[in-house]
Write a protein that holds these residues in place. Structure first.
Motif: not given
Length: 279
Positions: A76-79, A238, A255-257, A259-260
């Motif tokens: 879910t945090v991969y971009d 994270r 965004q992934s930062q 999301d984590a």
């Protein structure tokens, strides 16, 4: 940034839209290429180049809406920054690795290289919106054009590309842009590049203009912290608590930062990013 960002023509093919993942146009490369180990982020071990057991024949994830509940938070945090659809539809012309197994090895080799290039395009595009970095806009524009051209090379050329060297050159330019932006902060700026701030108590901290490049902020308490004009490129968020934090003018946040991390409705974000659904 309010008063500190300006409009700039980003990468081609629709600007930043081309740097956002379009899973419908990808052959699920992120579900096959990376390796991962059983951990808090992944429920199972998976070898590089091996399809995840949750991947269906139509290249869709069978547990997409339940990834966190099923132990696949890492997914879910991969971009990929749009690298998946570029490799699938442009580099390999829509030829998927299942119907054409002979392309699989090279496609899997190209994907992480393309991802690195697309990530650099994202940062360069942002740097061109930073008003204090105007003295570097010509150099940034050239780096953007060069990186974009590389993404259109054939599979053979991409595999041979020294992407690490290109990344070093671009990163040096991005750092110069960062320094110009952070110089706008009058008080003494904190240099915490690569710092071990795991679990750090930074509630309400004034981190304006701080250099937090590559800092380990895993599980850090950043509630109410002021991160405006802080350089956050590569910072590991994270499990970090960003409730009430101000990230509106931070630079190189992706965004992934977010999301984590953990946050809430009081967390202030840059307009280019979205509030994660799990907050």
């Amino acid at each position: 940034m309010s008063g500190k960002r300006e409009h700039a023509e980003p990468a081609s093919e629709g600007g930043r839209l081309s740097l956002r993942a379009d899973c419908e146009s990808c052959f699920a490369l992120c579900c096959v290429v990376p390796a991962f180990s059983a951990s808090v982020d992944f429920a199972i071990d998976k070898k590089a180049g091996q399809a995840c057991p949750n991947l269906q024949q139509d290249f869709r994830c069978g547990i997409h809406t339940r990834l966190r509940q099923r132990g696949f938070q890492g997914c879910t945090v991969y971009d990929c920054f749009g690298a998946g659809q570029k490799v699938s539809q442009v580099t390999f012309g829509g030829l998927d690795w299942r119907r054409s197994p002979r392309t699989a090895k090279q496609m899997f080799e190209v994907f992480p290289i393309m991802r690195d290039l697309h990530e650099l395009l994202w940062y360069l595009t942002e740097a061109l919106t930073l008003r204090p970095a105007r003295p570097l806009h010509a150099e940034l524009g050239l780096a953007l054009e060069q990186t974009e051209r590389l993404t259109h090379d054939g599979p053979g050329a991409l595999v041979e590309l020294d992407v690490a060297a290109h990344r070093r050159d671009v990163n040096a330019l991005l750092l110069r842009a960062s320094e110009l932006v952070r110089a706008e902060v009058r008080h003494k700026k904190k240099d915490r590049r690569g710092a071990d701030l795991i679990g750090a108590k930074l509630k309400g901290a004034d981190l304006r203009g701080a250099n937090l490049r590559g800092a380990y902020l895993i599980g850090a308490d950043l509630r109410g912290a002021d991160l405006r004009m802080a350089d956050l490129i590569g910072a590991d968020f994270r499990g970090a608590d960003l409730r009430g934090a101000d990230l509106t003018e931070s630079i190189f946040l992706i965004q992934s930062q977010l999301d984590a991390a953990k946050g809430d409705n009081a967390t202030r974000l840059p307009p280019s990013l979205t509030r994660p659904a799990h907050w």
